[in-house]
Design an enzyme around this catalytic site. Structure first.
Site, short mmCIF file in Angstrom:
data_model
loop_
_atom_site.label_atom_id
_atom_site.label_comp_id
_atom_site.label_asym_id
_atom_site.label_seq_id
_atom_site.Cartn_x
_atom_site.Cartn_y
_atom_site.Cartn_z
N ASN A 89 0.81 -1.21 0.00
CA ASN A 89 0.00 0.00 0.00
C ASN A 89 0.85 1.27 0.00
O ASN A 89 1.95 1.29 0.57
CB ASN A 89 -0.98 0.00 1.19
CG ASN A 89 -0.37 -0.60 2.45
OD1 ASN A 89 0.50 -1.45 2.38
ND2 ASN A 89 -0.82 -0.14 3.60
N LEU A 220 -0.27 7.88 -12.56
CA LEU A 220 -0.87 9.03 -11.89
C LEU A 220 -1.68 9.86 -12.87
O LEU A 220 -2.78 10.33 -12.57
CB LEU A 220 0.22 9.92 -11.26
CG LEU A 220 1.04 9.31 -10.13
CD1 LEU A 220 2.06 10.31 -9.61
CD2 LEU A 220 0.13 8.85 -8.98
N CYS A 273 -11.59 6.25 -5.67
CA CYS A 273 -10.31 5.74 -5.17
C CYS A 273 -9.15 6.54 -5.77
O CYS A 273 -8.01 6.18 -5.62
CB CYS A 273 -10.18 4.26 -5.52
SG CYS A 273 -10.32 3.98 -7.27
P1 NAI Z 1 -3.80 -3.11 0.24
O1 NAI Z 1 -3.71 -2.26 1.43
O2 NAI Z 1 -5.07 -3.86 -0.05
O3 NAI Z 1 -2.65 -4.22 0.27
C1 NAI Z 1 -1.33 -3.95 0.58
C2 NAI Z 1 -0.78 -5.11 1.40
O4 NAI Z 1 0.63 -4.95 1.53
C3 NAI Z 1 -1.33 -5.19 2.83
O5 NAI Z 1 -1.95 -6.43 3.04
C4 NAI Z 1 -0.09 -5.02 3.72
O6 NAI Z 1 -0.14 -5.82 4.89
C5 NAI Z 1 1.01 -5.50 2.80
N1 NAI Z 1 2.35 -5.03 3.15
C6 NAI Z 1 2.77 -3.78 3.44
N2 NAI Z 1 4.09 -3.78 3.66
C7 NAI Z 1 4.52 -5.06 3.50
C8 NAI Z 1 5.79 -5.69 3.59
N3 NAI Z 1 6.91 -4.99 3.86
N4 NAI Z 1 5.85 -7.03 3.39
C9 NAI Z 1 4.75 -7.73 3.11
N5 NAI Z 1 3.52 -7.18 2.99
C10 NAI Z 1 3.41 -5.86 3.19
O7 NAI Z 1 -3.42 -2.20 -1.00
P2 NAI Z 1 -3.89 -2.36 -2.53
O8 NAI Z 1 -5.23 -1.77 -2.71
O9 NAI Z 1 -3.64 -3.75 -2.99
O10 NAI Z 1 -2.89 -1.38 -3.25
C11 NAI Z 1 -1.53 -1.69 -3.44
C12 NAI Z 1 -0.93 -0.67 -4.37
O11 NAI Z 1 -1.57 -0.76 -5.66
C13 NAI Z 1 -1.12 0.78 -3.93
O12 NAI Z 1 0.01 1.50 -4.31
C14 NAI Z 1 -2.32 1.24 -4.72
O13 NAI Z 1 -2.31 2.62 -4.93
C15 NAI Z 1 -2.11 0.50 -6.03
N6 NAI Z 1 -3.33 0.27 -6.80
C16 NAI Z 1 -4.49 -0.08 -6.16
C17 NAI Z 1 -5.63 -0.33 -6.90
C18 NAI Z 1 -6.89 -0.71 -6.23
O14 NAI Z 1 -7.92 -0.72 -6.91
N7 NAI Z 1 -6.89 -1.06 -4.95
C19 NAI Z 1 -5.63 -0.23 -8.37
C20 NAI Z 1 -4.35 0.09 -8.93
C21 NAI Z 1 -3.26 0.34 -8.15
#
Ligand code: NAI
Length: 478
Positions: A89, A220, A273
């Protein structure tokens, strides 16, 4: 190097679905998704996955235990992987420099440090998280500064464009895959390796390769352009309400122009989002000493905020300017349909304002867990007294009980099931006059008015004399 093993750091809304689809489409590759959160990994290994996404269950069932693994054993997964996705994240910073705007890269940095510490062989490290331009440089610096002899890294940018609620379809039928990397021969070779994974199901002409910085900025920029369309139509929805125009008709009329197109022209309650990514862009522009560009994109965010408060103000005003002591039902809490994600959901804004005004809330969402709703509404940024808030809200397991004895329904998420509820039954079980505020423009307003409801929506005046301002100032009747 031929990629045989992939590790994905971060088992969230992006890492989980993306790697499940890679495992499905590349049966010869072993994919391991790791996370620090034990509970999240346990859920990925259970029958009830931690995120709701149409079609995801089937993909996970088809691959889990064969070439798809969810694990907290980060060491082994990193040691064995040829290619590592960083899908952690990147929330908006809440403290320090750039607070409220800059992306917090502490999780990305944490992932890079873990990789540097553990890796014993060459790795391709792929930045999948949405990051500021030149974040890849920081990752490379961390990896190089901790490099073990004989280990080399290539950093690629491969931003994710999936949308929650349609993630599986977006991944399988992607409009494009974007891969950025160094222009050196080693960088180009790494790009080719990642291309070869996507080419298992994405036609080559849809895989677009660029330099690293273009790739980072494009993510972005794409989100900013999409948000700009929504803010533009939302701004026009306010004009529609004041003039008697209908924003749906305006959206269709302008969308028929092939230069404009019809997508992302749906006015609604606001919230998306995109906010964190646009704020991040604004911050980058400020840091680059481009204040005019920063102000331009900031206005897109501000218009989104304005839409949310405009809608909530309309709710309160319609309920005779006071909701104190009244019961209001919130239908839908997720930020959009077909997901249980509540990050940046407009429902939080609506709920907070109504709670601040003294209302009691009855809340129902088909996919958001009760615990999540309590967590969102008792967060320090939302309330000062969690106990008071807990007393004022009740979460229901179905829409009918949530509407019983309410003064008003505020529809915050466009779930399909809300279109087909028995509103006749609901009307008879509500306090009168019974109000519905359709923040997503999905209900049959005429039918609701015929049932006796007072109905308000976005971008269209349903129940008051039109053009009140221009025809002698007749006051608004509802
Ligand atoms: P999320 O919060 O659902 O998942 C991120 C995961 O990473 C969490 O489960 C967290 O515990 C884990 N994490 C953090 N640090 C860690 C580490 N050092 N080692 C192992 N695990 C770790 O976030 P999400 O929604 O999946 O987003 C991830 C990225 O993708 C963000 O940068 C977001 O902006 C981008 N993104 C998200 C979209 C969406 O629709 N949710 C679409 C496109 C991009």
């Amino acid at each position: 190097m031929v990629i045989k093993k992939i590790c994905c750091v971060g088992a969230g809304y992006v890492g989980g679905p993306t790697c499940s689809v890679i495992a499905l489409k590349c049966p010869e590759i072993q994919v391991t998704v790791v996370d620090l959160c034990k509970n999240r990994i346990a859920q990925w290994n259970s029958d009830k996955l931690p995120i709701y996404e149409p079609g995801l269950d089937n993909v996970v069932k088809a691959c889990r235990g064969k070439n798809l693994f969810f694990s907290t054993d980060i060491n082994t997964a990193i040691l064995e992987a040829d290619l590592i996705f960083i899908s952690v994240n990147t929330p908006t910073k809440t403290i320090g420099n750039g607070k409220g705007r800059a992306a917090d890269l502490k999780y990305v940095e944490g992932a890079a440090r873990m990789i540097a510490e553990i890796a014993q062989s060459d790795k391709i490290v792929v930045e999948k998280s949405t990051v500021p331009v030149r974040a890849a440089e920081s990752i490379l610096k961390i990896l190089s500064a901790n490099q073990k002899p004989g280990v080399s890294y290539q950093i690629l940018s491969n931003p994710e464009f999936l949308a929650e609620g349609t993630a599986i379809n977006d991944l399988i039928n992607a409009d494009r895959v974007l891969i950025g990397g160094e222009e050196s021969p080693a960088g180009q070779a790494a790009i080719e390796e990642l291309c070869s994974i996507y080419e298992h199901w994405i036609p080559r002409e849809k895989i677009f390769t660029t330099n690293t910085w273009s790739s980072e900025l494009s993510k972005l920029a794409a989100n900013a352009m999409l948000a700009q369309r929504i803010s533009s139509i939302n701004s026009l929805s306010a004009v529609c309400e004041a003039t008697g125009a209908d924003v749906s008709e305006v959206a269709t009329a302008i969308g028929l122009d092939s230069r404009i197109g019809s997508k992302f022209l749906q006015a609604s309650i606001g919230g998306s989002c995109f906010q964190k990514d646009i704020l991040n862009l604004v911050y980058i522009c400020e840091c680059l000493n481009l204040p005019e560009v920063a102000a331009y994109w900031q206005q897109v965010v501000d218009m989104n905020e304005y839409q949310k408060s405009r809608f909530t103000a309309k709710v309160i005003q319609s309920l005779f300017n006071t909701v104190s002591g009244k019961t209001v039902t919130i239908l839908g809490f997720a930020f959009k349909k077909n997901t249980g994600d509540t990050r940046e959901t407009p429902a939080i804004h609506v709920a907070k304002t109504l709670l601040d005004e003294g209302a009691t809330l009855k809340i129902y969402d088909p996919k958001v867990e009760e615990e999540q709703i309590y967590c969102d509404l008792t967060h320090p940024s939302v309330c000062e007294s969690p106990e008071k808030v807990k007393k004022a809200i009740t979460v229901y397991q179905d829409a009918y009980s949530a509407c019983e004895n309410s003064h008003a329904i505020v529809l915050c998420t466009e779930w399909d099931e809300f279109k087909t509820l028995d509103y006749h039954k609901i009307y008879h079980e509500m306090m009168k006059p019974a109000y519905i505020f359709d923040g997503r423009k999905i209900l049959d307003h005429k039918a609701l008015i015929d049932l006796g409801f007072h109905v308000q929506t976005i971008g269209k005046c349903l129940q008051r004399p039109l053009l009140t301002r221009f025809c002698g100032g007749t006051s608004c009747m509802h």
